[in-house]
Write a protein that holds these residues in place. Structure first.
Motif, PDB file in Angstrom:
ATOM      1  N   GLY A  68      -0.524 -20.615 -13.243  1.00  0.00           N
ATOM      2  CA  GLY A  68       0.015 -21.910 -12.860  1.00  0.00           C
ATOM      3  C   GLY A  68      -0.631 -22.450 -11.617  1.00  0.00           C
ATOM      4  O   GLY A  68      -1.359 -21.752 -10.905  1.00  0.00           O
ATOM      5  N   GLU A  69      -0.359 -23.710 -11.399  1.00  0.00           N
ATOM      6  CA  GLU A  69      -0.869 -24.386 -10.224  1.00  0.00           C
ATOM      7  C   GLU A  69       0.003 -25.618 -10.026  1.00  0.00           C
ATOM      8  O   GLU A  69       0.608 -26.118 -10.978  1.00  0.00           O
TER       9      GLU A  69
ATOM     10  N   TRP B 176       0.109 -29.470  -7.882  1.00  0.00           N
ATOM     11  CA  TRP B 176      -0.701 -30.458  -7.161  1.00  0.00           C
ATOM     12  C   TRP B 176       0.231 -31.551  -6.621  1.00  0.00           C
ATOM     13  O   TRP B 176       1.192 -31.921  -7.310  1.00  0.00           O
TER      14      TRP B 176
ATOM     15  N   ARG C  76       3.003 -32.078  -9.345  1.00  0.00           N
ATOM     16  CA  ARG C  76       2.746 -31.841 -10.758  1.00  0.00           C
ATOM     17  C   ARG C  76       2.585 -30.342 -10.910  1.00  0.00           C
ATOM     18  O   ARG C  76       1.698 -29.733 -10.323  1.00  0.00           O
TER      19      ARG C  76
ATOM     20  N   ARG D 190       2.023 -27.074 -13.387  1.00  0.00           N
ATOM     21  CA  ARG D 190       1.646 -26.564 -14.710  1.00  0.00           C
ATOM     22  C   ARG D 190       1.900 -25.067 -14.704  1.00  0.00           C
ATOM     23  O   ARG D 190       1.524 -24.361 -13.762  1.00  0.00           O
TER      24      ARG D 190
ATOM     25  N   VAL E 177       4.612 -20.654  -7.060  1.00  0.00           N
ATOM     26  CA  VAL E 177       3.430 -21.518  -7.122  1.00  0.00           C
ATOM     27  C   VAL E 177       3.447 -22.469  -5.928  1.00  0.00           C
ATOM     28  O   VAL E 177       4.368 -23.280  -5.791  1.00  0.00           O
TER      29      VAL E 177
ATOM     30  N   SER F 288      -5.603 -35.067  -6.817  1.00  0.00           N
ATOM     31  CA  SER F 288      -6.894 -35.311  -7.453  1.00  0.00           C
ATOM     32  C   SER F 288      -6.849 -36.657  -8.164  1.00  0.00           C
ATOM     33  O   SER F 288      -5.784 -37.173  -8.478  1.00  0.00           O
TER      34      SER F 288
ATOM     35  N   ALA G  19      -5.083 -36.433 -11.614  1.00  0.00           N
ATOM     36  CA  ALA G  19      -3.648 -36.162 -11.617  1.00  0.00           C
ATOM     37  C   ALA G  19      -2.859 -37.294 -10.990  1.00  0.00           C
ATOM     38  O   ALA G  19      -1.666 -37.425 -11.227  1.00  0.00           O
TER      39      ALA G  19
END
Lengths: 272, 315
Positions: free
Chosen positions: A168-169, A171, A180, A182, A258, A266, A269
């Motif tokens: 996962g990550e 942002w 966001r 994931r 996370v 970005s 995103a």
């Protein structure tokens, strides 16, 4: 005279006799997709709450179901007001509901991948704080067997070696204070519809802040694809850490932390 | 007036089947080199309206007989193709090459004697593994177009580097990347390269069995050939010989970069399938469709590569 009394009694009872069936079938709007299962699912999911089809709810998916075991779906209800529940379901799947999500402190957005057992309506339903349900969706053509073919991990035989792996990550997003997230799991998500493989699926997941505040929680069903991947938009500032906990039907717990990246959003995103 | 049960049934059955049964494939060979014709497939997805006839096919007139490269999606197509080809050259079909395992190129061999059908050993292995599934998928999509089509495997494994047909020599190149086994052919007499699905031209490349690094290597070796023109697997004829190679390479490089950027910036699969397609691909047919298919093919692998592990030991 006695006969007259009997008739009066009978007439008095008539509304009682009619009432239960009237209650069991609230007037749902006509289904633009003309699905044979619309009323049955509406009764189950919406009950007596008001329902309408609403173009502001976006259920997004690709133009072709390239893989009936893993069909990407995104339900976006940003901009319609305070949302309490988001349900993704496919009318003609043997396990119709895939995800039932409560975005407690999150933007009303969820994306995942679901199984399709045949050509079926795929829908997103969103409940507002007022109780009103808003529904969107469309027919998706698919080759059969998404729910009744064994998962790839069962065929290759390595599912147990990777069970519990999470990636996962998170942002920061263009919207102030939102992130966001994931998150992916390695899990067979067995439907119980394949011979000699009992149901085995992740059934709940929550996302909390560092202080334990619930940001979003969901029930998952085995019609979510093998190796689930989920995208959410919890409220969290850059530098915060999100805590994800999930449980499966064997009682196994999955936990991950996370961090929301400190870098700016970005370009991709940050797109609305 | 009374209707017999049979008349009723006939009346019911007609409207349901009238559109599809006995439909014929439009097969229009166009001369592209001395003694070579191309049949341009529909630059669209496999669908009922085109009967699955989306792949390009080459007809080669040699001194000893007619050679075909690829055979279409169905028995009906294969039969029609043979009639058209033999009418054109006045010689019987003596060799059918199957460039790779995909059914829009290979299911039509049902119309030929397997002994004259040749493919790379890898292609035959892959067709034996996946052919039944491909066949099921085409029957579901195409219905009556597929009637009578059985899965047939090529009877002849290509191990030689060229084949001579009464003086007309075809160089046979065993490459890979679009699939695990991709055959490309070079007609030495005219310098025409027949690229199979290693080459897409003004039609977005399909990637269900692709290995992108191997595909790039194969395109590199095709670019070095002494060819004068190229007949791609999909899309119009390329009279320059280099445009289809460069365009296919450009697309698969963009695809890999775009999907990697999407994973690394947090997009889900639906969003990744909706990213803008660069203007230089505007003339490419089926671009959005193939992008979304490619997302399905590559995204889980890219997620496993780029998203970091975050799970904590079970407490």
């Amino acid at each position: 005279m006695a006969r007259c009394r009997f008739l009066q009694l009978l007439i008095a009872m008539l509304p009682l006799a009619i009432a239960p069936s009237a209650l069991a079938q609230p007037p749902y709007p006509d289904d633009p997709l003309q699905s044979p299962m619309w009323t049955a699912h509406a009764r189950l999911i919406f009950g007596d709450d008001p329902v309408r089809f609403d173009p502001r709810i976006q259920l997004l998916y690709p133009q072709v179901a390239e893989n009936q075991r893993s069909f990407p779906v995104a339900l976006d209800a940003r901009g319609v007001g305070s949302v309490t529940r988001m349900v993704i379901f496919a009318d003609l799947n043997p396990i119709p509901i895939a995800i039932d999500y409560r975005p407690d402190l999150a933007e009303p957005y969820i994306a995942t991948r679901i199984k399709l057992d045949q050509r079926t309506p795929v829908r997103g339903a969103v409940q507002l704080a007022s109780g009103q349900w808003l529904v969107a969706g469309g027919w998706v053509d698919a080759a059969g067997g998404g729910c009744s073919a064994p998962p790839v991990g069962r065929i290759t035989g390595d599912w147990a070696a990777h069970l519990g792996e999470m990636r996962g990550e998170a942002w920061p997003m263009g919207t102030q204070g939102s992130s966001r997230l994931r998150i992916t799991f390695r899990h067979p998500m067995d439907t119980g519809l394949v011979a000699n493989i009992p149901t085995y699926a992740i059934e709940e997941m929550s996302v909390r802040s560092e202080s334990g505040t619930m940001l979003g929680q969901m029930a998952l069903f085995a019609s979510v694809s093998e190796d689930p991947a989920i995208t959410l938009m919890p409220r969290a500032a850059p530098g915060a850490t999100l805590s994800i906990v999930a449980h499966d039907t064997n009682g196994r717990t999955y936990a991950a932390k996370v961090p929301v990246a400190r870098q700016s959003a970005s370009v991709l995103a940050a797109q609305p | 007036m009374t209707l017999t049960r049979r008349a009723m049934l006939a009346g019911l059955a007609l409207p349901a089947t009238a559109g599809m049964a006995n439909a014929t494939y439009p097969i229009h060979p166009v001369a592209v080199a001395d003694g070579i014709w191309m049949i341009h497939g529909d630059d669209a997805p496999i669908q009922s309206s085109n009967g699955g006839a989306i792949a390009n096919i080459a007809i080669i007139d040699t001194p000893v007989g007619t050679v075909l490269v690829d055979s279409g999606p169905s028995l009906r197509y294969g039969r029609a193709l043979r009639a058209v080809a033999e009418g054109l050259t006045g010689k019987p079909v003596i060799r059918v090459y199957v460039t790779h395992l995909h059914p829009d190129h290979g299911m039509g061999i049902a119309a030929f004697d397997p002994a004259i059908v040749a493919a790379l050993p890898q292609t035959i292995t892959d067709m034996a593994r996946d052919g039944r599934g491909f066949s099921d998928a085409l029957y579901r999509l195409l219905g009556d177009w597929m009637r009578g089509t059985d899965l047939v495997l090529p009877g002849r494994k290509i191990t030689e580097v060229s084949e001579d047909f009464g003086g007309r020599r075809l160089r046979l190149m065993a490459l890979a990347g679009h699939s695990a086994g991709d055959l490309a052919l070079l007609d030495e007499q005219t310098g025409l390269l027949i690229g199979g699905d290693l080459l897409f031209h003004d039609r977005a490349p399909a990637t269900p069995t692709a290995d992108l690094p191997r595909w790039r290597t194969s395109l590199d070796s095709l670019a070095k050939l002494p060819h004068r023109a190229a007949l791609p697997g999909h899309g119009p004829f390329d009279p320059t010989g280099q445009k289809a190679i460069a365009q296919t390479r450009d697309w698969i490089e963009w695809l890999e970069e775009a999907l990697t950027a999407a994973v690394r910036s947090g997009l889900d699969m639906v969003e990744a399938g909706s990213v803008p397609i660069p203007a230089r691909f505007a003339g490419m047919a089926a671009a959005r469709y193939e992008l979304q298919r490619s997302v399905s093919h590559f995204y889980p692998g890219l997620e496993a590569k780029w998203l970091p592990r975050v799970d904590m030991p079970e407490s």
